[in-house]
Design an enzyme around this catalytic site. Structure first.
Site, PDB file in Angstrom:
ATOM      1  N   ASP A 118       0.777  -1.160   0.026  1.00 19.21           N
ATOM      2  CA  ASP A 118       0.143   0.000  -0.070  1.00 19.21           C
ATOM      3  C   ASP A 118       0.850   1.419   0.073  1.00 19.21           C
ATOM      4  O   ASP A 118       1.717   1.314   0.819  1.00 19.21           O
ATOM      5  CB  ASP A 118      -0.906  -0.069   1.222  1.00 19.21           C
ATOM      6  CG  ASP A 118      -1.894   1.052   1.369  1.00 19.21           C
ATOM      7  OD1 ASP A 118      -2.495   1.191   0.030  1.00 19.21           O
ATOM      8  OD2 ASP A 118      -2.503   1.436   2.194  1.00 19.21           O
ATOM      9  N   HIS A 125      -3.621  14.153   0.624  1.00 19.25           N
ATOM     10  CA  HIS A 125      -3.899  13.518   1.769  1.00 19.25           C
ATOM     11  C   HIS A 125      -2.727  13.427   2.882  1.00 19.25           C
ATOM     12  O   HIS A 125      -2.581  13.685   4.224  1.00 19.25           O
ATOM     13  CB  HIS A 125      -3.993  11.779   1.425  1.00 19.25           C
ATOM     14  CG  HIS A 125      -4.003  10.862   2.577  1.00 19.25           C
ATOM     15  ND1 HIS A 125      -4.926  10.957   3.498  1.00 19.25           N
ATOM     16  CD2 HIS A 125      -3.095   9.966   2.908  1.00 19.25           C
ATOM     17  CE1 HIS A 125      -4.871   9.931   4.415  1.00 19.25           C
ATOM     18  NE2 HIS A 125      -3.614   9.270   4.142  1.00 19.25           N
ATOM     19  N   GLU A 191     -10.129   4.200   4.181  1.00 18.79           N
ATOM     20  CA  GLU A 191      -9.205   5.140   2.945  1.00 18.79           C
ATOM     21  C   GLU A 191      -9.675   4.588   1.784  1.00 18.79           C
ATOM     22  O   GLU A 191      -9.738   3.667   1.343  1.00 18.79           O
ATOM     23  CB  GLU A 191      -7.686   4.485   3.331  1.00 18.79           C
ATOM     24  CG  GLU A 191      -7.154   5.137   4.683  1.00 18.79           C
ATOM     25  CD  GLU A 191      -5.725   5.135   4.810  1.00 18.79           C
ATOM     26  OE1 GLU A 191      -4.967   4.415   4.137  1.00 18.79           O
ATOM     27  OE2 GLU A 191      -5.217   5.823   5.547  1.00 18.79           O
ATOM     28  N   GLU A 193      -9.203   4.254  -1.957  1.00 19.13           N
ATOM     29  CA  GLU A 193      -8.025   4.146  -2.694  1.00 19.13           C
ATOM     30  C   GLU A 193      -8.344   3.446  -4.036  1.00 19.13           C
ATOM     31  O   GLU A 193      -9.409   2.685  -4.278  1.00 19.13           O
ATOM     32  CB  GLU A 193      -7.073   3.094  -1.960  1.00 19.13           C
ATOM     33  CG  GLU A 193      -6.532   3.699  -0.746  1.00 19.13           C
ATOM     34  CD  GLU A 193      -5.500   3.182  -0.374  1.00 19.13           C
ATOM     35  OE1 GLU A 193      -4.589   2.603  -0.861  1.00 19.13           O
ATOM     36  OE2 GLU A 193      -5.183   3.193   1.177  1.00 19.13           O
ATOM     37  N   ASP A 223      -8.978   0.600   2.330  1.00 17.92           N
ATOM     38  CA  ASP A 223      -8.073   0.421   3.488  1.00 17.92           C
ATOM     39  C   ASP A 223      -8.526   0.717   4.766  1.00 17.92           C
ATOM     40  O   ASP A 223      -8.141   1.740   5.171  1.00 17.92           O
ATOM     41  CB  ASP A 223      -6.700   0.990   3.030  1.00 17.92           C
ATOM     42  CG  ASP A 223      -5.483   0.787   3.962  1.00 17.92           C
ATOM     43  OD1 ASP A 223      -5.616  -0.358   4.627  1.00 17.92           O
ATOM     44  OD2 ASP A 223      -4.684   1.637   4.194  1.00 17.92           O
ATOM     45  N   ARG A 227      -7.113   4.191  13.395  1.00 18.68           N
ATOM     46  CA  ARG A 227      -6.483   5.308  13.798  1.00 18.68           C
ATOM     47  C   ARG A 227      -5.683   5.268  15.209  1.00 18.68           C
ATOM     48  O   ARG A 227      -4.563   5.626  15.281  1.00 18.68           O
ATOM     49  CB  ARG A 227      -7.030   6.544  13.640  1.00 18.68           C
ATOM     50  CG  ARG A 227      -7.864   6.811  12.317  1.00 18.68           C
ATOM     51  CD  ARG A 227      -6.598   6.790  11.190  1.00 18.68           C
ATOM     52  NE  ARG A 227      -7.444   6.914   9.771  1.00 18.68           N
ATOM     53  CZ  ARG A 227      -6.735   6.764   8.545  1.00 18.68           C
ATOM     54  NH1 ARG A 227      -5.539   6.185   8.588  1.00 18.68           N
ATOM     55  NH2 ARG A 227      -7.262   6.693   7.675  1.00 18.68           N
ATOM     56  N   GLN A 230      -2.931   2.670  15.090  1.00 17.13           N
ATOM     57  CA  GLN A 230      -1.747   3.257  14.178  1.00 17.13           C
ATOM     58  C   GLN A 230      -1.033   4.249  15.034  1.00 17.13           C
ATOM     59  O   GLN A 230       0.130   4.483  14.908  1.00 17.13           O
ATOM     60  CB  GLN A 230      -2.444   3.881  13.008  1.00 17.13           C
ATOM     61  CG  GLN A 230      -1.520   4.439  11.919  1.00 17.13           C
ATOM     62  CD  GLN A 230      -2.327   4.832  10.733  1.00 17.13           C
ATOM     63  OE1 GLN A 230      -3.576   4.931  10.623  1.00 17.13           O
ATOM     64  NE2 GLN A 230      -1.672   5.366   9.455  1.00 17.13           N
ATOM     65  N   LYS A 243      -3.773  -1.597  10.182  1.00 14.22           N
ATOM     66  CA  LYS A 243      -4.100  -1.962   8.343  1.00 14.22           C
ATOM     67  C   LYS A 243      -4.405  -3.494   8.197  1.00 14.22           C
ATOM     68  O   LYS A 243      -4.730  -3.509   6.965  1.00 14.22           O
ATOM     69  CB  LYS A 243      -3.055  -1.359   7.689  1.00 14.22           C
ATOM     70  CG  LYS A 243      -2.507   0.111   8.101  1.00 14.22           C
ATOM     71  CD  LYS A 243      -3.542   0.955   7.367  1.00 14.22           C
ATOM     72  CE  LYS A 243      -2.909   2.513   7.185  1.00 14.22           C
ATOM     73  NZ  LYS A 243      -3.874   3.432   6.505  1.00 14.22           N
ATOM     74  N   THR A 247      -8.982  -5.311   3.962  1.00 11.49           N
ATOM     75  CA  THR A 247      -8.637  -4.396   2.736  1.00 11.49           C
ATOM     76  C   THR A 247      -9.868  -4.775   1.819  1.00 11.49           C
ATOM     77  O   THR A 247      -9.771  -6.172   1.099  1.00 11.49           O
ATOM     78  CB  THR A 247      -7.402  -4.573   2.201  1.00 11.49           C
ATOM     79  OG1 THR A 247      -6.402  -4.056   3.204  1.00 11.49           O
ATOM     80  CG2 THR A 247      -7.503  -3.475   1.070  1.00 11.49           C
ATOM     81  N   GLU A 353      -9.535  12.885   7.896  1.00  6.70           N
ATOM     82  CA  GLU A 353      -9.175  14.115   7.537  1.00  6.70           C
ATOM     83  C   GLU A 353     -10.551  15.048   7.529  1.00  6.70           C
ATOM     84  O   GLU A 353     -10.455  15.985   7.601  1.00  6.70           O
ATOM     85  CB  GLU A 353      -8.779  14.141   5.820  1.00  6.70           C
ATOM     86  CG  GLU A 353      -7.436  13.319   5.863  1.00  6.70           C
ATOM     87  CD  GLU A 353      -7.079  12.794   4.274  1.00  6.70           C
ATOM     88  OE1 GLU A 353      -6.707  13.486   3.735  1.00  6.70           O
ATOM     89  OE2 GLU A 353      -7.464  11.651   4.008  1.00  6.70           O
TER      90      GLU A 353
HETATM   91 CA    CA Z   1      -3.812   3.075   2.878  1.00 11.03          CA
END
Ligand code: CA
Length: 415
Positions: A118, A125, A191, A193, A223, A227, A230, A243, A247, A353
């Site tokens: 990834d 971002h 996420e 993507e 994904d 948080r 993370q 993560k 996915t 975000e």
């Molecule tokens: Ca990602």
């Protein structure tokens, strides 16, 4: 390029995701076993059953890996043959018995994911996340304008659209506490993507142009990201358990060939790239993307609209960079683009975000969200829009389930 008409009438509607121009590849099960399929209009073609002109062994297992491994000449031959079979009404009588309504099938993983990497390729971002974590002065890491940053993920985490996703357990350390706890993630996120699928294998270094030729197609990719897990784990080696929960990918592989008319150039470079990363031509695609969030029992609200064309690094650059170490790539490798955020608040590809780290809740039907709640269904949408037709990706969806009940040994260790 205009709409190419099909004798499958539904394929000719301007808002259909799957016109003859598209022909994405998937795996379906209509109750009589998993088989390889091609989406056309509101149907799936059982491709092994028609006169496709290729080695039948390529279609003997319900996965597109064998076709991918057989190389670009086979990819081109299959696409050309399908164009004839589904475009020329003379083949209608022979082919129509092998069409199944999409509403009657379950879509499965379209290919076997060999390995998963990834990346982190949207400047908006990276700037947003960096501003939240390190302040606006140090938002972009010093290497970001030079390197397509990535990390090696887990192929085992990749699931197809529709698969339920349980809120993960993990180590979290709250800012006001000295020590971590083992708890369900309270900041579970998405996420948005695009996933690039490596068709042909490589050994040794490949150029950006060669890397582009190796890409078989693209899927939407979510994904899922915890948080809080993370934030506690990511230094010094980057994302790991945050993560690894899941996915999710969309079930149809949209081929590079179908996206060819929608190529677009990368943005201006803030710092010249090293020559090995120079692109010989446009390597991004004008693909409109959006994210819908539907709380349990409520209608869906579109919380993000953005475009893949504004990424800083293309999949071809990422793949080229990946091989420069000597790392060989294999058929079925999946490369996540990185979260696709645009410049505006409503074009951000993650709740982190959108809610600015949980400080500015996002309005959705039936409530507000800073992060995901149990029962929330997230759906990614994507399409390259032509004149009177669209190259659609279908949907990439998943519903958040409550964290699992811990096994006895783990609950004892937690209390
Ligand atoms: Ca990602």
């Amino acid at each position: 390029m205009p709409l190419m008409t099909s004798w499958v009438e539904a394929a000719n509607a301007p808002d259909c995701d799957f016109p003859l121009n598209n022909l994405p590849y998937g795996v379906f099960d209509d109750g009589s076993g998993a088989r390889m399929g091609v989406a056309i209009g509101d149907c799936v073609l059982d491709v092994a059953r028609v006169d496709h002109g290729l080695d039948p062994d390529l279609f003997s297992a319900p996965t597109w890996n064998s076709v991918m491994a057989s190389g670009p000449a086979t990819w081109d031959a299959l696409r050309a043959r399908l164009m004839v079979l589904l475009g020329d009404p003379a083949y209608g009588a022979a082919v129509s018995p092998h069409l199944v309504a999409q509403s009657d099938v379950r879509l499965l993983m379209p290919f076997t994911v060999t390995e998963y990497t990834d990346f982190y390729a949207s400047k908006h971002h990276a700037t947003n996340v960096g501003t939240m974590f390190r302040g606006p002065e140090n938002a972009l890491p010093p290497n970001w304008l030079s390197i397509p940053i990535g990390y090696n993920g887990r192929a085992s985490s990749v699931v197809v659209s529709g698969t339920p996703v349980h809120r993960p357990w993990g180590q979290v350390k709250r800012p006001d506490e000295a020590l971590p706890q083992f708890a369900p993630s309270a900041r579970f996120d998405l996420e948005l993507e695009l996933g690039a699928i490596v068709g042909g294998p490589s050994s040794g270094m490949v150029s950006v142009a060669e890397a582009d030729e190796m890409i078989f197609g693209y899927v939407l990719l979510n994904d899922w990201s915890a948080r809080d897990i993370q934030a506690w784990e990511y230094q010094p080696l980057g994302p790991f358990q945050a993560k690894a929960t899941a996915t999710t990918i969309s079930p149809w592989i949209v081929t590079r060939a179908a996206l060819e008319p929608f190529r677009t150039t990368s943005p201006e470079r803030d710092r010249p790239l090293l020559p090995y990363l120079h692109e010989p031509g446009p390597m991004l695609y004008d693909i409109e993307l959006s994210v819908g969030l539907a709380p349990q029992g409520a209608s869906e609200t579109i919380i993000c609209r953005t475009n893949y064309g504004q990424m800083y690094y293309s999949a071809a650059q990422q793949l080229c960079h990946h091989t420069t170490s000597g790392c060989s790539m294999r058929t079925g490798d999946l490369l996540g683009s990185g979260t696709i955020s645009g410049p505006d608040k409503d074009s951000r590809g993650s709740l982190l975000e959108m809610s600015w780290g949980g400080k500015e809740p996002v309005e959705v039907a039936g409530g507000q969200r800073c992060f995901l709640e149990d029962g929330d269904t997230l759906t990614l949408y994507g399409a390259a829009c032509g004149d009177g037709y669209r190259i659609g990706f279908g949907t990439c969806s998943g519903t958040v389930q409550p964290a699992i009940t811990l096994p006895d040994w783990a609950s004892e260790a937690t209390s």
